[in-house]
Design an enzyme around this catalytic site. Structure first.
Site, PDB file in Angstrom:
ATOM      1  N   ASP A   1       0.864  -1.176   0.000  1.00 48.56           N
ATOM      2  CA  ASP A   1       0.000   0.000   0.000  1.00 48.56           C
ATOM      3  C   ASP A   1       0.900   1.225   0.000  1.00 48.56           C
ATOM      4  O   ASP A   1       1.874   1.277   0.763  1.00 48.56           O
ATOM      5  CB  ASP A   1      -0.866   0.042   1.259  1.00 48.56           C
ATOM      6  CG  ASP A   1      -1.996  -0.968   1.236  1.00 48.56           C
ATOM      7  OD1 ASP A   1      -1.994  -1.831   0.349  1.00 48.56           O
ATOM      8  OD2 ASP A   1      -2.871  -0.893   2.113  1.00 48.56           O
TER       9      ASP A   1
ATOM     10  N   HIS B   1       3.984  -7.866  -0.255  1.00 52.72           N
ATOM     11  CA  HIS B   1       3.459  -9.078  -0.878  1.00 52.72           C
ATOM     12  C   HIS B   1       4.125  -9.304  -2.234  1.00 52.72           C
ATOM     13  O   HIS B   1       4.688  -8.382  -2.831  1.00 52.72           O
ATOM     14  CB  HIS B   1       1.947  -8.979  -1.052  1.00 52.72           C
ATOM     15  CG  HIS B   1       1.191  -8.952   0.241  1.00 52.72           C
ATOM     16  ND1 HIS B   1       0.307  -9.940   0.616  1.00 52.72           N
ATOM     17  CD2 HIS B   1       1.190  -8.051   1.262  1.00 52.72           C
ATOM     18  CE1 HIS B   1      -0.207  -9.660   1.796  1.00 52.72           C
ATOM     19  NE2 HIS B   1       0.310  -8.505   2.209  1.00 52.72           N
TER      20      HIS B   1
ATOM     21  N   SER C   1       8.133   3.333   4.606  1.00 56.59           N
ATOM     22  CA  SER C   1       9.406   3.232   3.914  1.00 56.59           C
ATOM     23  C   SER C   1       9.137   3.234   2.420  1.00 56.59           C
ATOM     24  O   SER C   1       8.109   3.741   1.975  1.00 56.59           O
ATOM     25  CB  SER C   1      10.162   1.976   4.350  1.00 56.59           C
ATOM     26  OG  SER C   1      11.504   2.036   3.919  1.00 56.59           O
TER      27      SER C   1
END
Length: 438
Positions: free
Chosen positions: A173, A273, A387
């Site tokens: 995200d 992911h 990050s």
């Protein structure tokens, strides 16, 4: 029985400072200390100093975020694109022990919070950084620390994965900062307008990207040096059932190399992911600086992503080379790999002298040549806070145009990004697609 004589208290030499009973003292007890009588009912509790420090740091981060958000809004309203301009603050950051500070912050993050305070703290964080607590897999009371809350998993179905086999999905995200295609060996990735860094520096000198770049460049150079061959009608074939002209490039598709840079805000979901079905063949850990990665840092610190601590996962998917670089930042020195739990980042023994970190730590996953197979959407890593993730990958590049009678025509990339710089994206959403070829 022995008797003890009780002496009256001597008068104080400073009457104004003398101890006097307060008629309402029972109404002004510290909220964190219970009396002996109430202790039997409620229990004694003293707020740990580490928890207080955590709350102070939370307030500082919230204030900084509000200030930076306001600056971003003002620049967008004026239509100003950020440009690279180093300043004194960027130079000063190199003098600070950011790695040690990040380890200290990590220790504070691991402090177990009182159960009754957890919902209030986590809800305050969610309001400050726009987190969606409805997606959390567990009740807020069950996250013992801020670290456990930040790397929380989500409810099943919160991030549906695009099932199209001809697409790559976002691994995180976040906000899309940069994206594009790398053309030729030594191609640069733009950090911000006015400054770029090389993909080779980001991924490492031993990266398999070099071979992919040289192969792609050699193929493109050969085609450009023999334009007549690509236009010759001897390459065409005719379908009897449905007359149609086919170009040879459609039968032998090229591969292009693309990149996408995504920034995770502190309030974003912090797990990484897999963007595709692929084999992770090697891992490369670079022990570097831990500069911040907010908008100001991106436009003021040279080689920000190259100098910061990062973990690079590299391997192969059905279309060729693919790599994911998870880049640490201030207070985010710890990068956790779910496929290699024993990996430790931001180690106290790591040394950085004269801006030159120690050589990267490489590991080739077994079985050699195959590595670890991961499916699209599978969890592979996680950050403590916000990050940046950089993806570099090969994708199909073919000719969509048909050559005209005069030999002219247009050539476009078969792979197209579904997103643009500045977009918000979530795990599982497509970042690019390409068409199927018969």
């Amino acid at each position: 029985m022995r008797r003890f004589r009780v002496w009256p208290p001597s008068p104080s030499p400073w009457p104004l400072l003398a101890s006097r009973p307060c008629p309402h003292s029972h109404h002004h007890r510290s909220p964190f200390h219970a009396s002996a009588n109430s202790g039997a009912r409620q229990g004694n509790f003293i707020l740990p100093g580490a928890t207080a420090a955590t709350l102070v740091m939370f307030g500082i981060l919230h204030a900084r975020r509000m200030y930076e958000d306001q600056k971003v809004v003002e620049r967008k309203e004026k239509g100003i694109e950020p440009e690279f301009s180093p300043d004194f603050k960027a130079s000063f950051l190199r003098l600070l022990p950011l790695r040690s500070m990040s380890r200290l912050w990590g220790s504070l993050m691991e402090v177990e919070l009182p159960v009754f305070m957890r919902p209030a703290i986590y809800k305050a964080w969610a309001r400050a950084f726009h987190s969606n607590l409805q997606e959390a897999a567990m009740p807020l009371e069950e996250y013992p620390s801020l670290q456990a809350f930040f790397i929380r998993s989500l409810k099943e179905g919160s991030r549906p994965i695009d099932a199209d086999p001809n697409c790559l999905v976002s691994p995180v995200d976040g906000k899309v900062l940069r994206l594009g295609e790398l053309r030729g060996p030594g191609t640069m990735i733009e950090q911000v307008k006015g400054f770029s860094y090389s993909a080779a520096s980001l991924l490492g000198a031993s990266s398999s990207l070099h071979g992919a770049e040289e192969e792609d460049f050699s193929r493109e150079h050969t085609e450009q040096s023999n334009p007549a061959d690509s236009n010759a009608k001897s390459w065409w074939r005719v379908s009897v059932a449905k007359p149609k002209l086919w170009d040879q490039t459609l039968l032998s598709p090229k591969k292009g190399i693309f990149y996408c840079v995504i920034y995770l805000h502190p309030g974003d979901y912090h797990r990484v992911h897999s963007p595709v079905d692929w084999n992770i063949i090697k891992r490369r850990h670079f022990s570097g600086h831990l500069f911040p990665q907010n908008e100001r840092a991106v436009r003021t610190i040279r080689n920000l992503y190259v100098e910061n601590e990062r973990v690079v996962l590299e391997g192969q998917w059905k279309e060729g080379f693919v790599a994911i670089a998870a880049i640490g930042a201030t207070n985010v020195g710890s990068i956790k790999l779910y496929i290699e739990p024993e990996l430790r980042t931001n180690r106290a023994g790591s040394k950085i002298l004269n801006s030159q970190p120690e050589p990267p730590d490489d590991r080739v996953y077994e079985p050699v040549g195959t590595g670890v197979m991961v499916k699209k959407g599978e969890e592979i890593a996680g950050f403590k806070m916000g990050s940046t993730v950089v993806m570099v990958f090969e994708a199909p590049v073919v000719s969509k145009a048909r050559w005209r009678e005069d030999g002219s025509g247009t050539v476009t990339s078969d792979f197209d990004f579904c997103i643009k710089a500045g977009d918000r994206i979530r795990v599982g959403e497509a970042i690019g697609r390409w068409t199927s070829r018969e």
